[in-house]
Design an enzyme around this catalytic site. Sequence first.
Site, mmCIF file in Angstrom:
data_model
loop_
_atom_site.group_PDB
_atom_site.id
_atom_site.type_symbol
_atom_site.label_atom_id
_atom_site.label_comp_id
_atom_site.label_asym_id
_atom_site.label_seq_id
_atom_site.Cartn_x
_atom_site.Cartn_y
_atom_site.Cartn_z
ATOM 1 N N VAL A 1 -13.032 2.229 3.311
ATOM 2 C CA VAL A 1 -12.062 1.133 3.126
ATOM 3 C C VAL A 1 -11.512 0.636 4.464
ATOM 4 O O VAL A 1 -11.392 -0.566 4.695
ATOM 5 C CB VAL A 1 -10.902 1.581 2.203
ATOM 6 N N CYS B 1 0.391 0.110 9.486
ATOM 7 C CA CYS B 1 -0.177 1.307 10.139
ATOM 8 C C CYS B 1 -1.421 0.904 10.936
ATOM 9 O O CYS B 1 -2.215 0.079 10.518
ATOM 10 C CB CYS B 1 -0.567 2.336 9.088
ATOM 11 N N ARG C 1 3.823 -5.262 6.575
ATOM 12 C CA ARG C 1 2.838 -6.304 6.244
ATOM 13 C C ARG C 1 3.311 -7.153 5.065
ATOM 14 O O ARG C 1 2.689 -8.153 4.729
ATOM 15 C CB ARG C 1 1.487 -5.655 5.909
ATOM 16 N N ASP D 1 -5.899 6.354 0.826
ATOM 17 C CA ASP D 1 -4.630 6.988 1.258
ATOM 18 C C ASP D 1 -4.596 8.468 0.904
ATOM 19 O O ASP D 1 -3.731 9.194 1.387
ATOM 20 C CB ASP D 1 -3.425 6.313 0.588
ATOM 21 N N LYS E 1 5.491 3.124 -3.305
ATOM 22 C CA LYS E 1 5.724 2.306 -2.094
ATOM 23 C C LYS E 1 4.828 1.077 -2.126
ATOM 24 O O LYS E 1 5.190 0.007 -1.634
ATOM 25 C CB LYS E 1 5.412 3.108 -0.846
ATOM 26 N N ASN E 2 3.622 1.189 -2.716
ATOM 27 C CA ASN E 2 2.686 0.063 -2.694
ATOM 28 C C ASN E 2 2.815 -0.864 -3.892
ATOM 29 O O ASN E 2 1.986 -1.749 -4.087
ATOM 30 C CB ASN E 2 1.253 0.577 -2.533
HETATM 31 C C1 EPZ Z 1 -2.810 -1.762 0.632
HETATM 32 O O1 EPZ Z 1 -2.998 -2.274 1.938
HETATM 33 C C2 EPZ Z 1 -1.904 -0.556 0.807
HETATM 34 N N1 EPZ Z 1 -0.643 -0.973 1.439
HETATM 35 C C3 EPZ Z 1 -2.605 0.488 1.680
HETATM 36 O O2 EPZ Z 1 -1.749 1.629 1.751
HETATM 37 C C4 EPZ Z 1 -3.917 0.887 0.996
HETATM 38 O O3 EPZ Z 1 -4.587 1.826 1.804
HETATM 39 C C5 EPZ Z 1 -4.778 -0.354 0.803
HETATM 40 O O4 EPZ Z 1 -4.056 -1.345 0.036
HETATM 41 C C6 EPZ Z 1 -6.092 -0.053 0.088
HETATM 42 O O5 EPZ Z 1 -5.821 0.470 -1.184
HETATM 43 C C7 EPZ Z 1 0.286 -1.599 0.687
HETATM 44 O O6 EPZ Z 1 0.089 -1.868 -0.490
HETATM 45 C C8 EPZ Z 1 1.570 -1.956 1.397
HETATM 46 P P1 EPZ Z 1 -6.462 -4.199 1.623
HETATM 47 P P2 EPZ Z 1 -3.692 -3.726 2.132
HETATM 48 O O7 EPZ Z 1 -6.126 -5.625 1.797
HETATM 49 O O8 EPZ Z 1 -3.357 -4.601 0.983
HETATM 50 C C9 EPZ Z 1 -9.801 -5.685 4.577
HETATM 51 C C10 EPZ Z 1 -0.455 3.287 2.805
HETATM 52 O O9 EPZ Z 1 -0.640 4.247 3.557
HETATM 53 N N2 EPZ Z 1 -9.121 -7.004 4.570
HETATM 54 O O10 EPZ Z 1 -6.928 -3.719 0.296
HETATM 55 O O11 EPZ Z 1 -3.391 -4.211 3.495
HETATM 56 C C11 EPZ Z 1 -8.977 -4.661 5.362
HETATM 57 O O12 EPZ Z 1 -9.220 -4.787 6.732
HETATM 58 C C12 EPZ Z 1 -1.179 1.978 3.037
HETATM 59 O O13 EPZ Z 1 0.349 3.296 1.821
HETATM 60 C C13 EPZ Z 1 -9.728 -8.060 5.239
HETATM 61 O O14 EPZ Z 1 -10.791 -7.921 5.839
HETATM 62 O O15 EPZ Z 1 -5.230 -3.292 2.054
HETATM 63 C C14 EPZ Z 1 -9.487 -3.357 4.810
HETATM 64 O O16 EPZ Z 1 -10.696 -3.004 5.457
HETATM 65 C C15 EPZ Z 1 -2.236 2.097 4.139
HETATM 66 N N3 EPZ Z 1 -9.083 -9.270 5.243
HETATM 67 C C16 EPZ Z 1 -9.792 -3.695 3.355
HETATM 68 O O17 EPZ Z 1 -9.859 -5.123 3.269
HETATM 69 C C17 EPZ Z 1 -7.898 -9.466 4.580
HETATM 70 O O18 EPZ Z 1 -7.372 -10.601 4.592
HETATM 71 C C18 EPZ Z 1 -8.741 -3.188 2.398
HETATM 72 O O19 EPZ Z 1 -7.507 -3.791 2.758
HETATM 73 C C19 EPZ Z 1 -7.311 -8.374 3.901
HETATM 74 C C20 EPZ Z 1 -7.944 -7.150 3.903
#
Ligand code: EPZ
Length: 451
Positions: free
Chosen positions: A334, A121, A97, A312, A23-24
């Site tokens: 995270v 989510c 997203r 996750d 999915k990701n």
């Molecule tokens: C991806 O989300 C996945 N979703 C998430 O899976 C996964 O948990 C996450 O990566 C971490 O591995 C998809 O790929 C669709 P991040 P993403 O940007 O890209 C902060 C699931 O259940 N951040 O790595 O949104 C954020 O707040 C989902 O399948 C900023 O601060 O995650 C978080 O604390 C849940 N500013 C951290 O980084 C930003 O501009 C990690 O977020 C972007 C992120």
Amino acid sequence: MAKLLTIQGGKPLSGRVEVRGAKNLVPKAMVASLLGDEPSVLRNVPEIKDVDIVTALLQAHGVQVEHDRATGSLSMDPAKASKADSAEIDAHAGDSRIPILFCGPLMHRLGEAFIPDLGGCRIGDRPIDFHLEMLRQFGADVQKLPSGIHLSAPASGLRGAKLHLPYPSVGATEQVLLTAVKAEGITELSGAAVEPEIHDLIAILQQMGAIITVQTDRTIRIEGVERLRGYNHLAIPDRNESASWASAALVTQGDIFVQGAMQRDLTAFLNVYRKVGGEFDVHDDGIRFYHSGEALRPLVLETDVHPGYMTDWQQPMVVVLTQAAGVSIVHETVYENRFGFTNVLRQMGANIQLHRECLGSTPCRFGQRNFLHSAVISGPAKLKGTDFDIPDLRGGFSHLIAALAAEGTSRATGLEIINRGYERFTEKLENLGAEFELSRTSQPSFSTTGR
Ligand code: EPZ
């Protein structure tokens, strides 16, 4: 009328499930097709809502998309790509997203992009500041509007830049990859995410003609090129769904063969699985996960970016730890708010306390702020059925496997969220011998106070 899932708990889950494309990864690969001058084909595509959302968004932008659900093959032809009506984008984006990742490809193709306010989510405030900062450094003009964000590229086109991520964000890394491949000159991104899904997206972009290197110090270098072709790619399997079913086997004291599970992408998970007392056998076409019959063992767990223990995988493992004989500690580093799902587990009888301190080996970004991001779990706890509303994808799966292990009946609403990331979920449960009934209820949803 909302869907109602009524579960009779207490039966071990045993049998075989098939896990298909991640999915990701899959939605990002679909967006990448917009960068090509030729059609692309993506295989091993699961039937999940996130794929339907991106299909609709691509079609709204004039991309021809055919999805052969039986074979899992998706073909995309971007030849007639055009500007989409922002109301249409908003209508299709839902709570996904993914729309934020359309920015780079649309600016390269059309000179501009419109992104509605994003969903996803509820596990933290999910900011996009890193994304917007990266795009500005490529030369994009970013305008925040009441309905969303409008971005436009300079007339001379987007230019490569020297970039740094303060946190290895998966989405922001994908944003840079999807923009840099056709930006003029070199882009160097330090502090990048290096998850398996990132590497698979890089493989796809390389097939299209991109020039990308990944260094061991989390620096990714991209040499921009004039044009990109199409791709024909077999998506990597969903390691999060694999880990979810593996946890379900332990929680219900069952035995599940996950066809498609790939050991290489599950290393950190399999180490924890073994430490907690789970058994697994690796085969060429998947992995068998099963309860050994011995008492499960407590442990100290800290989530991290790849190659650490994936955030996750935390929620299903928390349910496993409610059944371990002793005290376990989980430090979620995270996301700031990823223990909300434990309310329902406590309602079922689990003994879980949440804390603001960093209860792990390394202080994280949330330690000195007011976030309950560490959990102390005492087990084994006898779980009994309750009513609940599914809060998010992984927390919801965790509620369901807890209900399947609990004594008595549970009733769940909000099942649609599960379909975002777990294809044919109820069919799989049925094949594993779960006892449940799907019906309709006029009651919109159960409050977390339960019955
Ligand atoms: C991806 O989300 C996945 N979703 C998430 O899976 C996964 O948990 C996450 O990566 C971490 O591995 C998809 O790929 C669709 P991040 P993403 O940007 O890209 C902060 C699931 O259940 N951040 O790595 O949104 C954020 O707040 C989902 O399948 C900023 O601060 O995650 C978080 O604390 C849940 N500013 C951290 O980084 C930003 O501009 C990690 O977020 C972007 C992120």
